[in-house]
Design a protein around this motif. Structure first.
Motif, short mmCIF file in Angstrom:
data_model
loop_
_atom_site.label_atom_id
_atom_site.label_comp_id
_atom_site.label_asym_id
_atom_site.label_seq_id
_atom_site.Cartn_x
_atom_site.Cartn_y
_atom_site.Cartn_z
N ASP A 23 0.84 -1.20 0.00
CA ASP A 23 0.00 0.00 0.00
C ASP A 23 0.88 1.25 0.00
OD1 ASP A 23 -1.94 1.93 0.31
OD2 ASP A 23 -2.73 1.14 2.20
N VAL A 24 0.66 2.12 -0.97
CA VAL A 24 1.50 3.31 -1.12
C VAL A 24 1.40 4.23 0.10
CG1 VAL A 24 -0.21 4.71 -2.37
CG2 VAL A 24 2.22 5.10 -2.76
N ARG A 25 0.24 4.25 0.78
CA ARG A 25 0.09 5.11 1.97
C ARG A 25 1.03 4.68 3.09
NH1 ARG A 25 -6.23 4.24 2.04
NH2 ARG A 25 -5.32 2.22 1.65
N GLU A 26 1.20 3.38 3.25
CA GLU A 26 2.10 2.85 4.27
C GLU A 26 3.55 3.26 3.96
OE1 GLU A 26 3.64 -1.49 5.94
OE2 GLU A 26 2.09 -1.41 4.39
N ILE A 27 3.94 3.16 2.70
CA ILE A 27 5.31 3.49 2.32
C ILE A 27 5.55 4.99 2.41
CG2 ILE A 27 7.07 3.19 0.53
CD1 ILE A 27 5.77 0.62 1.91
N ILE A 28 4.55 5.80 2.10
CA ILE A 28 4.67 7.25 2.26
C ILE A 28 4.93 7.58 3.72
CG2 ILE A 28 3.39 9.42 2.23
CD1 ILE A 28 2.15 8.48 -0.43
N HIS A 29 4.23 6.90 4.62
CA HIS A 29 4.43 7.13 6.05
C HIS A 29 5.88 6.83 6.44
CE1 HIS A 29 3.85 6.99 10.38
NE2 HIS A 29 4.42 5.80 10.36
N TYR A 30 6.39 5.67 6.02
CA TYR A 30 7.76 5.29 6.35
C TYR A 30 8.77 6.22 5.68
CZ TYR A 30 5.87 0.96 8.25
OH TYR A 30 5.17 0.04 8.99
N ALA A 31 8.52 6.58 4.42
CA ALA A 31 9.44 7.47 3.69
C ALA A 31 9.50 8.84 4.38
CB ALA A 31 8.99 7.63 2.25
N ARG A 32 8.36 9.36 4.80
CA ARG A 32 8.32 10.65 5.50
C ARG A 32 9.10 10.57 6.81
NH1 ARG A 32 5.09 15.13 5.28
NH2 ARG A 32 3.73 14.32 3.67
N GLN A 48 9.47 19.76 -0.84
CA GLN A 48 10.08 20.90 -1.52
C GLN A 48 11.04 20.39 -2.60
OE1 GLN A 48 9.19 24.07 -0.73
NE2 GLN A 48 7.76 23.09 0.70
N PRO A 49 11.20 21.15 -3.69
CA PRO A 49 12.18 20.75 -4.71
C PRO A 49 13.57 20.61 -4.09
CG PRO A 49 10.81 22.53 -5.52
CD PRO A 49 10.47 22.36 -4.07
N GLY A 50 14.25 19.53 -4.42
CA GLY A 50 15.57 19.27 -3.87
C GLY A 50 15.57 18.39 -2.64
N ASP A 51 14.40 18.18 -2.04
CA ASP A 51 14.32 17.28 -0.87
C ASP A 51 14.74 15.87 -1.30
OD1 ASP A 51 13.46 19.20 0.88
OD2 ASP A 51 11.36 18.53 0.92
N ILE A 52 15.50 15.21 -0.44
CA ILE A 52 15.91 13.82 -0.66
C ILE A 52 14.89 12.93 0.05
CG2 ILE A 52 17.71 12.08 -0.31
CD1 ILE A 52 18.52 14.34 -2.21
N VAL A 53 14.29 12.01 -0.69
CA VAL A 53 13.29 11.11 -0.12
C VAL A 53 13.86 9.69 -0.17
CG1 VAL A 53 10.93 10.27 -0.29
CG2 VAL A 53 11.45 12.60 -0.99
N LEU A 54 13.92 9.06 1.00
CA LEU A 54 14.37 7.67 1.10
C LEU A 54 13.13 6.78 1.11
CD1 LEU A 54 17.05 8.23 3.87
CD2 LEU A 54 17.39 8.11 1.40
N ILE A 55 13.05 5.89 0.14
CA ILE A 55 11.84 5.07 -0.05
C ILE A 55 12.18 3.59 0.22
CG2 ILE A 55 10.03 4.41 -1.68
CD1 ILE A 55 10.81 7.06 -3.19
N PRO A 56 11.62 3.01 1.30
CA PRO A 56 11.90 1.61 1.61
C PRO A 56 11.12 0.69 0.66
CG PRO A 56 10.36 2.50 3.20
CD PRO A 56 10.76 3.63 2.30
#
Length: 87
Positions: free
Chosen positions: A55-64, A74-82
């Motif tokens: 579920d993408v919502r779960e991964i968004i929570h963990y990534a945040r 914001q542009p340039g933010d580094i997002v770590l996606i498990p």
């Protein structure tokens, strides 16, 4: 009819047992936000590209959480996606 249902049930049990024993790869993908990107779009596209079907919502929570993103992206933010992918 009863025999057919029992065979189908047994086949489903065998498939579920096989699926549960497949190895899972876990890794983190680093993505950089561009102008107009949202977490939903960024995380969803990475998950689709990598083959993660959670579920993408779960991964968004963990990534945040692991990327320490408090407000809007914001542009340039580094997002770590498990990512978790069964092979």
């Amino acid at each position: 009819m009863k025999k057919i249902l029992m065979i189908l049930l047994a086949a489903c049990c065998v498939w579920a047992a096989w699926d549960a024993t497949r190895p899972t790869e876990k890794y983190v993908v680093k993505a950089t936000a561009s102008e107009g990107d949202t977490l939903w779009h960024l995380v969803g596209s990475v998950m689709e590209r990598e083959g993660d079907s959670r579920d993408v919502r779960e991964i968004i929570h963990y990534a945040r959480e692991i990327s320490n993103i408090k407000g809007t992206l914001q542009p340039g933010d580094i997002v770590l996606i498990p990512i978790e992918v069964q092979r």
